[in-house]
Design an enzyme around this catalytic site. Sequence first.
Site, PDB file in Angstrom:
ATOM      1  N   HIS A 125      36.621  32.996  37.599  1.00 43.21           N
ATOM      2  CA  HIS A 125      36.107  34.382  38.992  1.00 43.21           C
ATOM      3  C   HIS A 125      34.725  32.903  39.565  1.00 43.21           C
ATOM      4  O   HIS A 125      33.755  32.999  38.819  1.00 43.21           O
ATOM      5  CB  HIS A 125      35.273  35.417  38.803  1.00 43.21           C
ATOM      6  CG  HIS A 125      34.500  35.992  39.295  1.00 43.21           C
ATOM      7  ND1 HIS A 125      34.209  36.282  40.276  1.00 43.21           N
ATOM      8  CD2 HIS A 125      34.148  37.902  38.922  1.00 43.21           C
ATOM      9  CE1 HIS A 125      33.956  37.399  41.001  1.00 43.21           C
ATOM     10  NE2 HIS A 125      33.039  38.253  40.330  1.00 43.21           N
ATOM     11  N   GLY A 126      35.360  33.075  40.547  1.00 42.97           N
ATOM     12  CA  GLY A 126      34.712  32.208  41.457  1.00 42.97           C
ATOM     13  C   GLY A 126      33.637  32.474  42.357  1.00 42.97           C
ATOM     14  O   GLY A 126      32.874  31.704  43.370  1.00 42.97           O
ATOM     15  N   THR A 166      36.121  45.419  37.995  1.00 45.18           N
ATOM     16  CA  THR A 166      34.901  46.194  36.671  1.00 45.18           C
ATOM     17  C   THR A 166      35.214  47.266  36.615  1.00 45.18           C
ATOM     18  O   THR A 166      34.268  47.387  37.241  1.00 45.18           O
ATOM     19  CB  THR A 166      33.621  45.507  36.452  1.00 45.18           C
ATOM     20  OG1 THR A 166      33.368  44.248  36.714  1.00 45.18           O
ATOM     21  CG2 THR A 166      32.836  45.444  35.861  1.00 45.18           C
ATOM     22  N   TYR A 187      28.262  35.015  41.512  1.00 45.60           N
ATOM     23  CA  TYR A 187      27.705  34.857  40.230  1.00 45.60           C
ATOM     24  C   TYR A 187      27.745  33.493  40.210  1.00 45.60           C
ATOM     25  O   TYR A 187      27.589  32.555  41.280  1.00 45.60           O
ATOM     26  CB  TYR A 187      28.807  35.872  39.727  1.00 45.60           C
ATOM     27  CG  TYR A 187      29.030  37.303  40.016  1.00 45.60           C
ATOM     28  CD1 TYR A 187      28.620  37.879  39.245  1.00 45.60           C
ATOM     29  CD2 TYR A 187      30.035  38.014  40.669  1.00 45.60           C
ATOM     30  CE1 TYR A 187      28.006  39.029  39.499  1.00 45.60           C
ATOM     31  CE2 TYR A 187      29.941  39.206  41.185  1.00 45.60           C
ATOM     32  CZ  TYR A 187      28.640  39.862  40.034  1.00 45.60           C
ATOM     33  OH  TYR A 187      28.804  41.144  40.315  1.00 45.60           O
TER      34      TYR A 187
HETATM   35  C1  LIG Z   1      35.100  48.757  40.743  1.00 51.69           C
HETATM   36  C2  LIG Z   1      35.597  47.287  41.094  1.00 51.69           C
HETATM   37  C3  LIG Z   1      34.872  47.339  40.424  1.00 51.69           C
HETATM   38  C4  LIG Z   1      35.489  45.496  40.580  1.00 51.69           C
HETATM   39  N1  LIG Z   1      35.003  44.613  40.080  1.00 51.69           N
HETATM   40  C5  LIG Z   1      35.538  43.480  40.117  1.00 51.69           C
HETATM   41  C6  LIG Z   1      35.174  42.284  39.220  1.00 51.69           C
HETATM   42  O1  LIG Z   1      35.082  42.346  38.223  1.00 51.69           O
HETATM   43  N2  LIG Z   1      35.982  40.836  39.478  1.00 51.69           N
HETATM   44  C7  LIG Z   1      35.998  40.756  41.085  1.00 51.69           C
HETATM   45  O2  LIG Z   1      36.326  39.304  41.314  1.00 51.69           O
HETATM   46  N3  LIG Z   1      36.325  41.127  41.791  1.00 51.69           N
HETATM   47  C8  LIG Z   1      35.667  42.954  41.740  1.00 51.69           C
HETATM   48  N4  LIG Z   1      36.119  43.285  42.387  1.00 51.69           N
HETATM   49  C9  LIG Z   1      36.644  43.348  44.284  1.00 51.69           C
HETATM   50  C10 LIG Z   1      38.222  43.530  43.802  1.00 51.69           C
HETATM   51  O3  LIG Z   1      38.331  42.700  43.121  1.00 51.69           O
HETATM   52  C11 LIG Z   1      38.349  43.535  45.467  1.00 51.69           C
HETATM   53  O4  LIG Z   1      37.840  42.254  45.998  1.00 51.69           O
HETATM   54  C12 LIG Z   1      37.804  44.589  46.267  1.00 51.69           C
HETATM   55  O5  LIG Z   1      38.055  45.860  45.423  1.00 51.69           O
HETATM   56  C13 LIG Z   1      38.547  44.321  47.526  1.00 51.69           C
HETATM   57  O6  LIG Z   1      39.608  44.617  46.848  1.00 51.69           O
HETATM   58  P1  LIG Z   1      40.693  46.391  47.928  1.00 51.69           P
HETATM   59  O7  LIG Z   1      40.084  46.574  49.278  1.00 51.69           O
HETATM   60  O8  LIG Z   1      41.966  46.766  47.673  1.00 51.69           O
HETATM   61  O9  LIG Z   1      39.573  47.672  46.918  1.00 51.69           O
HETATM   62  C14 LIG Z   1      35.424  45.600  42.033  1.00 51.69           C
HETATM   63  C15 LIG Z   1      35.861  46.262  43.352  1.00 51.69           C
HETATM   64  C16 LIG Z   1      36.196  47.378  42.583  1.00 51.69           C
HETATM   65  C17 LIG Z   1      36.743  48.499  43.620  1.00 51.69           C
END
Ligand SMILES: Cc1cc2nc3c(=O)[nH]c(=O)nc-3n(C[C@H](O)[C@H](O)[C@H](O)COP(=O)(O)O)c2cc1C
Length: 371
Positions: free
Chosen positions: A170-171, A28, A175
């Site tokens: 997105h489960g 997001t 949410y």
């Molecule tokens: C800014 C930001 C927004 C995120 N928004 C979502 C989202 O909309 N849907 C979702 O399933 N996960 C969301 N996540 C989680 C990421 O998909 C991911 O699982 C998480 O960042 C771990 O990966 P990383 O350690 O490589 O960043 C978000 C993470 C970040 C950093």
Amino acid sequence: MTSTDVLFRPFSVGSMELANRIVMAPMTRSFAPAGIPGEAHAAYYQRRAEGGVGLILSEGTVIDRPASRNDPGVPFFHGDAALTGWKSVIDAVHDGGAKMGPQLWHTGALKSFQTEWVPDSPVESPSGLEAPGVERGVAMSDGYIADTIAAFARAASDAQRLGFDTIELHGAHGYLFDQFFWAATNQRTDRYGGATIRERSRFAAEVVAAVRASVGSDFPIILRLSQWKVQDFTVRLAETPDLMTDWLMPLVEAGVDVLHCSQRRFWEPEFPDIDGEEGLNFAGWAKKLTGAATISVGSVGLTGDFMGAFGGEGSSTAKLDKLVERMERNEFDLIAVGRSLISDPAWVEKVRLGDLAGLKGFDAAALAKLV
Ligand SMILES: Cc1cc2nc3c(=O)[nH]c(=O)nc-3n(C[C@H](O)[C@H](O)[C@H](O)COP(=O)(O)O)c2cc1C
């Protein structure tokens, strides 16, 4: 130096063929005023496609229900203006050489942790609970549930019509779907509630079946799940492999092709009592128990986990050895990368060329702009 070749084998599922095993995690970004993705989104995703990502999952984008989002910068996945915006995004990503799916979302009763904004209509959830004992909004009627299921199916067929290669439901993370899975937020006594995780999976299974009916047999369906929730990192929906089978198998039988198993740190074992501290992670167990393809995720290439990013925390780079070892053991099929790809659109190409010294850490200031 560890070879990362294992990350660069092709992979296919249903009608989708991926050039490599690296997935951009759904993130997001809250840059869609009025819910409409624009040119900046197309350019942002295209840059990651050109940087060599195999599959891009979009930021969460919401279905056609009155209170399906908890933040006014989250894009819609319904209505002509938003869908026209998404069409430019998928065309740009295809020009860049990657595959893409939108992450279809309904936030249920969960507030954003970034804004106090509230939708005009009351928020909806299985039992009108945001967290254990915390009332917020209304409990969904049977009519609301049927309408929500139909809205997910419509969004999936719109994605297919626009040219997307897959969709992700997105489960995870507390949410709407997860509010059904979690006993503490699902206190229904009808067919969508129940004492067992298998019973509380019914809503998700019905969404999956409706999506499958609307997209046909070859279009891949990804479902993102997590044990942890934004409301409580320590909660686990499945404390044993048998319970995990009860949770996941009905979803795979309903039509899920790929389980996207969200962890904050991919190297953490799911059931260490059974297979030790280096044991299978969530995606590893999900693949073993269901036979479905799986995506793992969580702090790839970084030292700290992602929730700190919302409080302004950065993270330094970490080695990829443990990831490579797990992929060489074929523990899971794909790996999603989040913050590293916000910091550096060329992350994948640098890894492919072995330029590990050129990788950047994550600076939370990067969240301020969509570039
Ligand atoms: C800014 C930001 C927004 C995120 N928004 C979502 C989202 O909309 N849907 C979702 O399933 N996960 C969301 N996540 C989680 C990421 O998909 C991911 O699982 C998480 O960042 C771990 O990966 P990383 O350690 O490589 O960043 C978000 C993470 C970040 C950093």
